[in-house]
Design a protein around this motif. Structure first.
Motif, mmCIF file in Angstrom:
data_model
loop_
_atom_site.group_PDB
_atom_site.id
_atom_site.type_symbol
_atom_site.label_atom_id
_atom_site.label_comp_id
_atom_site.label_asym_id
_atom_site.label_seq_id
_atom_site.Cartn_x
_atom_site.Cartn_y
_atom_site.Cartn_z
ATOM 1 N N MET A 89 30.658 5.321 -39.521
ATOM 2 C CA MET A 89 29.215 5.112 -39.951
ATOM 3 C C MET A 89 28.934 3.582 -39.874
ATOM 4 N N ALA A 90 27.723 3.356 -39.117
ATOM 5 C CA ALA A 90 26.949 2.144 -39.164
ATOM 6 C C ALA A 90 26.230 1.731 -40.121
ATOM 7 N N GLY A 91 26.426 1.010 -40.961
ATOM 8 C CA GLY A 91 25.288 0.848 -42.161
ATOM 9 C C GLY A 91 25.112 -0.690 -42.450
ATOM 10 N N SER A 92 24.275 -0.923 -43.451
ATOM 11 C CA SER A 92 23.433 -2.178 -43.645
ATOM 12 C C SER A 92 23.082 -2.165 -44.857
ATOM 13 N N ALA A 93 23.279 -3.127 -45.565
ATOM 14 C CA ALA A 93 22.929 -3.160 -47.242
ATOM 15 C C ALA A 93 22.031 -4.000 -47.650
ATOM 16 N N ALA A 94 21.039 -3.489 -48.273
ATOM 17 C CA ALA A 94 19.955 -4.541 -48.970
ATOM 18 C C ALA A 94 19.954 -4.271 -50.410
ATOM 19 N N GLN A 95 19.182 -4.920 -51.141
ATOM 20 C CA GLN A 95 19.237 -4.872 -52.428
ATOM 21 C C GLN A 95 18.705 -3.452 -53.153
ATOM 22 N N ASP A 96 17.889 -2.928 -52.645
ATOM 23 C CA ASP A 96 17.408 -1.766 -53.112
ATOM 24 C C ASP A 96 17.937 -0.472 -52.342
ATOM 25 N N VAL A 97 18.264 -0.660 -51.095
ATOM 26 C CA VAL A 97 18.445 0.607 -50.276
ATOM 27 C C VAL A 97 19.571 0.108 -49.222
ATOM 28 N N PHE A 98 20.183 1.332 -48.708
ATOM 29 C CA PHE A 98 21.173 1.285 -47.620
ATOM 30 C C PHE A 98 20.820 1.962 -46.417
ATOM 31 N N TYR A 99 20.958 1.210 -45.173
ATOM 32 C CA TYR A 99 20.585 1.753 -43.966
ATOM 33 C C TYR A 99 21.649 2.370 -43.219
ATOM 34 N N VAL A 100 21.673 3.480 -42.600
ATOM 35 C CA VAL A 100 22.279 4.139 -41.917
ATOM 36 C C VAL A 100 22.020 4.261 -40.386
ATOM 37 N N SER A 101 22.627 3.533 -39.334
ATOM 38 C CA SER A 101 21.994 3.287 -38.150
ATOM 39 C C SER A 101 22.393 4.602 -37.293
ATOM 40 N N GLY A 102 21.239 4.936 -36.449
ATOM 41 C CA GLY A 102 21.602 5.870 -35.337
ATOM 42 C C GLY A 102 22.074 5.155 -34.329
ATOM 43 N N THR A 103 22.794 5.986 -33.386
ATOM 44 C CA THR A 103 23.258 5.132 -32.131
ATOM 45 C C THR A 103 22.291 5.221 -31.034
ATOM 46 N N GLU B 88 18.257 5.506 -40.716
ATOM 47 C CA GLU B 88 17.747 6.434 -42.024
ATOM 48 C C GLU B 88 17.793 5.666 -43.252
ATOM 49 N N THR B 89 16.718 5.320 -44.039
ATOM 50 C CA THR B 89 16.884 4.950 -45.095
ATOM 51 C C THR B 89 17.303 5.628 -46.365
ATOM 52 N N LEU B 90 18.545 5.072 -46.878
ATOM 53 C CA LEU B 90 19.073 5.671 -48.249
ATOM 54 C C LEU B 90 18.793 5.167 -49.554
ATOM 55 N N SER B 91 18.648 5.722 -50.468
ATOM 56 C CA SER B 91 18.674 5.088 -51.896
ATOM 57 C C SER B 91 20.149 4.824 -52.140
ATOM 58 N N TRP B 92 20.619 3.879 -52.857
ATOM 59 C CA TRP B 92 21.906 3.808 -53.402
ATOM 60 C C TRP B 92 22.502 4.911 -54.061
ATOM 61 N N GLU B 93 21.894 5.641 -54.708
ATOM 62 C CA GLU B 93 21.976 7.029 -55.490
ATOM 63 C C GLU B 93 22.717 8.014 -54.468
ATOM 64 N N ASN B 94 22.192 7.855 -53.222
ATOM 65 C CA ASN B 94 22.396 8.963 -52.146
ATOM 66 C C ASN B 94 23.335 8.278 -50.973
ATOM 67 N N VAL B 95 23.845 7.045 -51.178
ATOM 68 C CA VAL B 95 24.562 6.470 -50.290
ATOM 69 C C VAL B 95 25.864 7.291 -49.768
ATOM 70 N N ASP B 96 26.097 8.469 -50.449
ATOM 71 C CA ASP B 96 27.452 9.438 -50.024
ATOM 72 C C ASP B 96 26.847 10.331 -49.309
#
Length: 347
Positions: free
Chosen positions: A224-238, A270-278
């Motif tokens: 999984m390709a990800g990126s972290a910000a203060q409020d959200v987590f991003y999952v990159s598409g290919t 896709e933008t995910l909340s930290w609660e849904n990072v899994d």
């Protein structure tokens, strides 16, 4: 909206996931912020006579001689540096608050660089004009040929001062922009027969074959390709990202957000909340290494720490804006190959 908030949205939102599509909409929501940047002089342009280069927008720049007064996006300058072309004036992430080099500055000595804009939406047009640049070099992250890190608010003024060259890093595999940067370096007088250069190209090819073999041997390993910000987590598409498209072509098994989930970002991530990072199961997580993003060691979210890949120590760095020299792209390919070879199946 404040400049700080605008920077947060662009760098940690659109940019954090390695994408630029949709950036205009984000900036529009933040209002027009003033922008600044600059440039300086290139050394090592050994060729003489007229200079012509057709860029990835289909634009051909013609000058009476090989340019030496070049202004370049930091990552482009770093790539050309690896080919012996030293550009002293840059714009884009170059120095950290402590004065040390940003990851995008590569091997350049940042203390010797004239930095005309170090962060998003900075470009000192007055200094740029005073420098009398012959050409501006950067990349483009979209099909429209938008010049990367050239601010929307001042792009017209900047365009009048010197022609521009853009290498596309949009919707193509890594090998294409690498070849285009090679061609740009060649046009500027680089010695592409130098042992350092030819060895780097060979090492890149070997690393790519190693990654292909690792992916083939371990197809069950999910990345999984990800990126972290203060409020959200991003999952990159290919799609669109040059590194992920290349790795996917070599057989790497990636987490892929649905098209509907990526719709809000133009298909980038896709933008995910930290609660849904899994939400997605992954054995390896590749995390954005750029300084505008939160690095894995600094993530305090409990949901992050519970991820199987994190608990297993299977988190590696990713360069969504790779320095486009073969030398700098070798480690990112090798690191992923090694991670897949060594990974435990945890998801």
């Amino acid at each position: 909206m404040s400049n700080a908030r605008a920077t947060h949205l662009t760098r940690r939102g659109i940019l954090a996931a390695g994408g630029a599509l949709g950036l205009g909409a984000v900036l529009a929501a933040c209002g027009d912020d003033d922008v600044k940047s600059g440039g300086s002089e290139s050394t090592a342009a050994a060729k003489s006579g007229p200079w012509t280069f057709k860029d990835d927008r289909g634009t051909t720049v013609k000058l009476d001689k090989v340019p030496t007064k070049i202004v370049a996006f930091t990552g482009v300058a770093a790539a050309l540096y690896d080919y012996g072309i030293e550009i002293k004036g840059v714009f884009g992430p170059t120095t950290l608050e402590n004065g040390k080099a940003d990851v995008q500055a590569g091997d350049m000595d940042v203390s010797k660089l004239t930095v005309f804009g170090n962060v998003w939406d900075q470009f000192n047009v007055e200094k740029y004009a005073a420098f009398a640049p012959e050409v501006l070099l950067t990349t483009t992250f979209d099909s429209a040929g938008t010049l990367w890190y050239v601010p929307e608010a001042s792009k017209a003024k900047i365009a009048k001062l010197a022609p521009s060259v853009a290498i596309s890093v949009y919707d193509r595999q890594l090998t294409k922009p690498l070849q285009r940067m090679w061609e740009l370096a060649d046009s500027l007088g680089a010695d592409l027969t130098a042992t350092k250069v030819t060895d780097a190209k060979k090492r890149f090819e070997e690393a790519s074959e190693r990654l292909r073999a690792a992916a083939k041997a371990r197809p069950e390993i999910k990345v999984m390709a990800g990126s972290a910000a203060q409020d959200v987590f991003y999952v990159s598409g290919t799609n669109f990202s040059i590194d992920l498209e290349y790795f996917k072509a070599l057989g790497v098994n990636f987490v892929e957000p649905s098209e509907s989930a990526k719709k809000a970002t133009g298909g980038w991530f896709e933008t995910l909340s930290w609660e849904n990072v899994d939400k997605y199961a992954a054995d390896i997580i590749m995390m954005d290494d750029r300084t505008a993003t939160i690095q894995p060691a600094d993530i305090t979210e409990a949901t992050w720490k519970k991820l199987p890949a994190v608990k297993a120590g299977q988190v590696i760095g990713r360069s969504p804006e790779p320095i486009l020299s073969y030398d700098k792209c070798v480690p990112m390919v090798e690191n992923l190959a090694k991670a897949i070879e060594d990974a435990k199946k945890v998801a």
